[in-house]
Scaffold this motif. Structure first.
Motif, PDB file in Angstrom:
ATOM      1  N   LYS A  45       0.669  -1.356   0.179  1.00  0.00           N
ATOM      2  CA  LYS A  45       0.077  -0.002  -0.071  1.00  0.00           C
ATOM      3  C   LYS A  45       0.870   1.236   0.041  1.00  0.00           C
ATOM      4  CE  LYS A  45      -3.690   2.398   2.268  1.00  0.00           C
ATOM      5  NZ  LYS A  45      -5.172   2.115   3.073  1.00  0.00           N
ATOM      6  N   SER A  47       3.947   1.064  -1.323  1.00  0.00           N
ATOM      7  CA  SER A  47       5.090   1.355  -2.307  1.00  0.00           C
ATOM      8  C   SER A  47       4.536   2.414  -3.552  1.00  0.00           C
ATOM      9  CB  SER A  47       4.651   0.157  -3.105  1.00  0.00           C
ATOM     10  OG  SER A  47       3.498  -0.105  -3.956  1.00  0.00           O
ATOM     11  N   PHE A  48       3.419   2.980  -3.478  1.00  0.00           N
ATOM     12  CA  PHE A  48       3.279   4.041  -4.326  1.00  0.00           C
ATOM     13  C   PHE A  48       3.877   5.502  -4.157  1.00  0.00           C
ATOM     14  CE2 PHE A  48      -0.587   1.489  -4.561  1.00  0.00           C
ATOM     15  CZ  PHE A  48      -0.685   1.136  -5.687  1.00  0.00           C
ATOM     16  N   ASN A  49       4.676   5.136  -2.668  1.00  0.00           N
ATOM     17  CA  ASN A  49       5.367   6.503  -2.479  1.00  0.00           C
ATOM     18  C   ASN A  49       6.857   6.102  -2.792  1.00  0.00           C
ATOM     19  OD1 ASN A  49       3.329   7.821  -1.155  1.00  0.00           O
ATOM     20  ND2 ASN A  49       3.295   6.786   0.518  1.00  0.00           N
ATOM     21  N   HIS A  57       0.512  -4.298  -8.797  1.00  0.00           N
ATOM     22  CA  HIS A  57      -0.643  -4.917  -9.474  1.00  0.00           C
ATOM     23  C   HIS A  57      -0.384  -6.325  -9.511  1.00  0.00           C
ATOM     24  CE1 HIS A  57       2.192  -4.026 -12.887  1.00  0.00           C
ATOM     25  NE2 HIS A  57       1.480  -4.771 -13.543  1.00  0.00           N
ATOM     26  N   PHE A  72      -4.914   1.866  -5.690  1.00  0.00           N
ATOM     27  CA  PHE A  72      -4.637   2.436  -6.868  1.00  0.00           C
ATOM     28  C   PHE A  72      -5.376   3.885  -7.024  1.00  0.00           C
ATOM     29  CE2 PHE A  72      -2.962  -1.801  -7.228  1.00  0.00           C
ATOM     30  CZ  PHE A  72      -1.958  -1.597  -7.968  1.00  0.00           C
ATOM     31  N   GLU A  73      -4.877   4.405  -8.058  1.00  0.00           N
ATOM     32  CA  GLU A  73      -5.521   5.818  -8.661  1.00  0.00           C
ATOM     33  C   GLU A  73      -6.749   5.626  -8.905  1.00  0.00           C
ATOM     34  OE1 GLU A  73      -4.919   8.991 -12.053  1.00  0.00           O
ATOM     35  OE2 GLU A  73      -3.123   7.572 -11.278  1.00  0.00           O
TER      36      GLU A  73
END
Length: 109
Positions: A45, A47-49, A57, A72-73
């Motif tokens: 969660k 990892s987007f940073n 994914h 996700f976005e």
């Protein structure tokens, strides 16, 4: 603030998942001896940073469900990315999950 060391281990392991394959929170936790799939989920969660690309994914739950899709976005993006790699997804679940499942220990077999 520095991320916990296990975050980096999880993200590095996720980067190894081949395109067109998926792994699970539990398989990554097992491989890293973390003892908890939830720890992997938490790292994914966040990892987007990460400064480096992480194929988040490609990490699904043990039933092949896209349980992380809401991170996700937009919720359909996880499925769209998997489909673009040739992974069939139906109703937010990987079709033929056992055929595309990848366990990190495969690197050593």
């Amino acid at each position: 603030m520095k991320r916990p060391h296990y975050f980096e281990q999880v993200l590095e392991t996720a980067r190894l998942i081949p395109e067109g394959r998926v792994s699970t929170y539990g398989a990554i936790a097992d491989f890293l001896a973390l003892g908890s799939a939830r720890m992997v989920g938490w790292a994914m969660k966040n990892s987007f940073n990460s400064e480096e690309l992480v194929p988040a994914h490609r990490v699904v739950n043990g039933k092949g469900e896209l349980s992380g899709r809401n991170a996700f976005e937009h919720p359909d993006l996880m499925a769209e990315l998997l489909i673009s790699e040739g992974v069939e997804v139906k109703n937010n679940k990987v079709v033929r999950f056992s055929e595309v499942f990848w366990h990190p220990r495969e690197m050593y077999e």
